[in-house]
Scaffold this active site. Structure first.
Site, PDB file in Angstrom:
ATOM      1  CG  ASN A 764      -1.804   1.265   1.245  1.00 26.58           C
ATOM      2  OD1 ASN A 764      -2.757   1.393   0.472  1.00 26.58           O
ATOM      3  ND2 ASN A 764      -1.479   2.200   2.123  1.00 26.58           N
ATOM      4  CB  ILE A 910      -4.913   3.967   4.703  1.00 26.03           C
ATOM      5  CG1 ILE A 910      -5.093   5.119   3.721  1.00 26.03           C
ATOM      6  CG2 ILE A 910      -3.655   3.180   4.423  1.00 26.03           C
ATOM      7  CD1 ILE A 910      -6.133   6.090   4.060  1.00 26.03           C
TER       8      ILE A 910
END
Length: 910
Positions: A764, A910
């Protein structure tokens, strides 16, 4: 000091009857004990009708000379007062009306009409057969502000029998009209304290008359739960499971399963999307929201209005700091996209990049420009004002991949390095034989043999002074293969009319040189076969100008495919989507007192909320992923196909996920890397081993008996639900691990924690550092590679740079995806990191042995960080260090907030 009187009701009609009843004795003046730290509590003994003479009480029974734990004394026939401190967290942001309400609420709390709490003993009341309960007591007094301004403290006094026993739970009722965030409740007698951790939102009694159950921090397996709180343990679990009916309300904390029937909207022709989680399109389950179906004839769930939030259980919702980080990201995205949007609107076209300086202008320069006042008034002045707001809003930070070397992305070495140390380093594998064979149906997709023949690859390796046989023997050939995953979707993707993009199914063969560089040898790009042509095109690097530009386009198509597979399969599916059922099952089947719940709890933070937001605006029909990534409206179908063909729980962790590792019992983690300089794998194995060591120690501590795993009915129900509900479409697969031993449980939990922490961090937080520069990692291409007889070939020969740039995403597409990548790569200020697990878990455990496990884990991660830093300085490791090369830091445990390209949070937040 306020003391609760033994009245029967309060002004709200809440019962305050003592239970069981006992006489009220004359009170001795209380001794005020000095209070310290954040939380304080005092317990003062009352008069006791105990005749100590000859060691006997009034009933003539013996009194022990060695008192037990304060909550487990012999049964005196007296009373004592317990003063508990209730710690409430304030909201960070309040509207004016909320501030007025807040002051009113403080007044209500001060007079005892804000919250009621009731102690429940671990011991059984013989009259009721349930846990012994105190009176229901109001929380009173003006709040005491602490050093941390986010919190307020209130007190509540209980008068209980001296033989009440140790409190194991507290029942909390919120009398206010709005919710309360309960941080914790602490009770103390001398040096002995009992912590009741909250970190939970307590709903208003107006929304639900049932109060909340808060358990003490003591950890209990189901079979060892004290008799007085066993019933409450099951009641609390039942309350979070729901009944599978009705629309969920924002205040609720109901965890249930549903299929993906909310990513499309059949009322809009261009938003029709198939349902995922059905036999023909399997998928993990999501958290059920219960929104109404669009009609009785359709299984599609309504999506509500754009401003409506998707339901997640109340305690899973972003805190204010996290929400502000998201709002800031959206605000920046608005300005980032402003100029391309205006240009596209004025020209009725989405403008392509025409030269590399168009791309360079997206980024901040080294010197921030001065803000200037608009010279003109009116519309011209307004536009000048917008365009002169400075680089802070209109320009991006320079991505790490080009920050120190603008031309690194052009080189084959960097293309190869990113397969080992980029944002998607999990698909490369050792090539063991040629020809490569497809597993697709040859009747539909043509010959299974790849066009990357032995003759071709043998010719290429000769450039490195080596025969093909030597290359195989020395394990120098590697493969990045997206052929079978993508080929079934190529025709559909290439036929998209409303937002055209073009693609191939790709295979890339790499060679690892003696100098320590991984370089691409050849690329195969395939279209579905026709009766006249197999449509397999092979490209290799060359030295003339035409071959050079064709090779650049071929690499761009590979990067585009890699970006789509990374986002939809490795990132979204294998971390976000597959983690969601584990979180739902953990909350539904494991009590908050269960040791496995406590271990997993930090690794579940914010995941349901971020997944709900993704279904709302990222992976939904017409969302960012569809508009900016190669698969377009077939994105989630491709993700479902990957889940069906390749996802296995037992193959998701290290080291089994690595296609570049071989079993070696003498190696530290049981495997030896084929390429030692493989940063993701080398650093990941260190993190994996540290997690494994922690989990194994933790599991053995709580499950010491041989049959304790199989006899733990909560644990068995949890694992059964993950398989049979959370991953329902895979429930009959034979590869699911058994859960019979401590080793079984340790492997399962290590896998889950790694996916939520290290694996997600690696996939990520490099999205903007690597993908923020569009030519390095285009998320889609809009043209196929031109051939001599194609209409575009003449333009390509005349201006190859324009042909390359006009194949990239348009300016609006690029700025959209850059804004998303920047937001997704950002650590918020309230991030909780794996290295801080010791501090996060300390409040959960009174057991010092368990605290030692987490302390040792933190120490291990600190040593790992030092080791990674040293690796990044080792000049022999060419994939970590070199002129202008960003070091590999994605698996370094610590990070400040912001876009840093490093740091391992506890959870998929997130």
């Amino acid at each position: 000091m306020f003391v609760a009187s033994p009245v029967k009701t309060n002004s709200y009609g809440a019962g305050l009857v003592r239970f069981p009843a006992f006489p009220v004795l004359p009170r001795r003046r209380q001794h005020i004990v000095p209070l310290s730290r954040k939380v304080r509590a005092v317990i003062s003994r009352e008069e006791k009708t105990v005749d100590q003479e000859d060691g006997k009480n009034t009933n003539g029974s013996l009194v022990s000379n060695t008192p037990a734990f304060p909550w487990q004394r012999s049964k005196y026939t007296g009373t004592k007062t317990v003063i508990a401190v209730v710690k409430i967290r304030k909201k960070m942001r309040e509207k004016l009306t909320e501030r007025v309400e807040h002051q009113l609420e403080l007044l209500m709390k001060a007079i005892g009409q804000g919250m009621l709490i009731q102690l429940v003993s671990e011991e059984i009341d013989p009259e009721t057969g349930s846990g012994r309960k105190s009176s229901e007591t109001p929380v009173l007094g003006l709040p005491k502000a602490r050093n941390d301004s986010r919190y307020l403290e209130f007190t509540a006094n209980f008068t209980v029998p001296t033989d009440f026993g140790k409190p194991g739970a507290i029942l909390v009722t919120n009398l206010l009209s709005s919710e309360i965030c309960l941080s914790e409740i602490i009770i103390r007698e001398g040096s002995d304290t009992i912590l009741f951790p909250g970190n939970t939102w307590i709903h208003s009694r107006n929304d639900n008359p049932e109060g909340r159950i808060i358990f003490a921090s003591q950890t209990w397996l189901p079979s060892k739960t004290p008799a007085g709180i066993k019933e409450l343990r099951e009641k609390d679990l039942t309350s979070v499971r729901g009944n599978g009916e009705g629309e969920r309300k924002p205040h609720e904390r109901i965890y249930d399963y549903d299929i993906y029937n909310d990513i499309g909207d059949p009322r809009k022709k261009d938003r029709v999307r198939p349902i995922l989680g059905v036999p023909e399109r399997p998928y993990p389950r999501r958290c059920r929201s219960g929104r109404p179906l669009l009609s009785a004839d359709t299984p599609f769930e309504s999506r509500g209005k754009d401003k409506d939030e998707f339901y997640v259980p109340r305690d899973e919702v972003f805190e204010d700091i996290k929400r502000d980080t998201f709002r800031a990201g959206r605000f920046k995205a608005l300005f980032h996209n402003l100029v391309p949007s205006i240009a596209a609107a004025l020209s009725n076209l989405d403008i392509p990049f025409t030269c590399f300086s168009d791309i360079d202008r997206l980024y901040k320069s080294d010197i921030v420009l001065r803000h200037t006042e608009p010279k003109n008034k009116g519309l011209g002045g307004f536009i000048d004002g917008i365009l002169n707001v400075g680089e802070t809003l209109l320009r991006y930070d320079t991505p790490a991949v080009i920050k120190w070397d603008r031309f690194a992305w052009l080189r084959d070495n960097e293309f190869g390095r990113q397969a080992l140390a980029g944002v998607n380093p999990v698909n490369i594998e050792l090539l063991k034989e040629l020809p490569i064979r497809s597993k697709l149906d040859p009747a539909i997709y043509g010959s299974p043999e790849s066009a990357l023949t032995e003759e071709l690859i043998g010719h290429e390796v000769l450039h490195y002074g080596m025969t093909l046989e030597q290359a195989f023997e020395e394990k120098r050939l590697f493969l990045l293969d997206y052929h079978d995953m993508l080929l079934p979707f190529v025709d559909k993707i290439n036929s998209i009319k409303e937002d055209p993009r073009k693609t191939y199914a790709s295979r890339t063969i790499f060679f690892y040189s003696k100098a320590g560089a991984l370089r691409p040898l050849a690329i195969e790009l395939s279209l579905p076969p026709t009766p006249e042509n197999e449509n397999k095109f092979v490209y290799a690097h060359g030295h003339d100008a035409t071959t050079h530009w064709i090779w650049k386009l071929a690499k761009a198509h590979v990067c585009s495919n890699d970006a789509g597979v990374h986002q939809l399969v490795n990132h979204w599916l294998r971390t976000h989507a597959c983690m969601e059922p584990y979180i739902i099952a953990t909350n539904r089947q494991l009590s908050s007192m269960h040791p496995v719940y406590k271990l997993l709890h930090p690794h579940m933070r914010y995941t349901l909320e971020i997944n709900a937001r993704a279904r709302k605006s990222l992976i939904n029909g017409g969302g960012i992923i569809e508009s900016c990534f190669t698969p377009g409206k077939y994105a989630m179908e491709l993700s479902s196909a990957a889940y069906k063909s390749m996802w296995r729980f037992d193959m998701e962790g290290l080291p089994v996920i690595l296609g570049m590792a071989e079993e070696d019992s003498s190696a530290e983690c049981g495997v030896k890397l084929v390429i030692e300089d493989y940063p993701y794998a080398a650093d990941g194995l260190l993190i994996w081993k540290a997690i494994k060591n922690l989990v194994e120690s933790y599991v053995k501590h709580f499950y010491s008996d041989p049959d304790s795993i199989t006899s733990d009915f909560e644990l068995q129900a949890w694992w059964d639900e993950i398989k049979n509900k959370g991953h329902y479409d895979k429930k009959d697969e034979p590869w699911w691990p058994k859960l019979n031993t401590t080793q079984d449980l340790s492997e399962i939990l290590t896998n889950m924690i790694w996916i939520a922490s290290g694996q997600h961090a690696a996939l990520n937080f490099g999205q903007y550092p690597f993908g923020g520069y569009v030519p390095n990692r285009p998320t889609l291409l809009r043209k196929l590679i031109p051939h001599e007889n194609d209409p575009d070939y003449e333009m390509f020969m005349r201006n190859p740079q324009y042909s390359f740039l006009s194949s990239l995403p348009t300016q609006l597409q690029a700025t959209k995806v850059m804004a998303v990548q920047e937001t997704l790569s950002t650590h918020s200020a309230d991030e909780e990191y794996l290295i801080d697990l010791k501090e996060n878990q300390r409040r959960w455990f009174q057991d010092e042995e368990v605290v030692k496990y987490f302390s040792k884990f933190t120490e291990e991660l600190e040593e790992i960080e030092k080791k990674i830093d040293n690796r990044n300085k080792d000049k022999k490791l060419k994939n970590r260090t070199g002129a202008g090369m960003p070091p590999y830091e994605l698996l370094i445990p610590t990070s400040p907030h912001g876009v840093t390209g490093r740091g391992i949070p506890n959870s998929i937040s997130i």
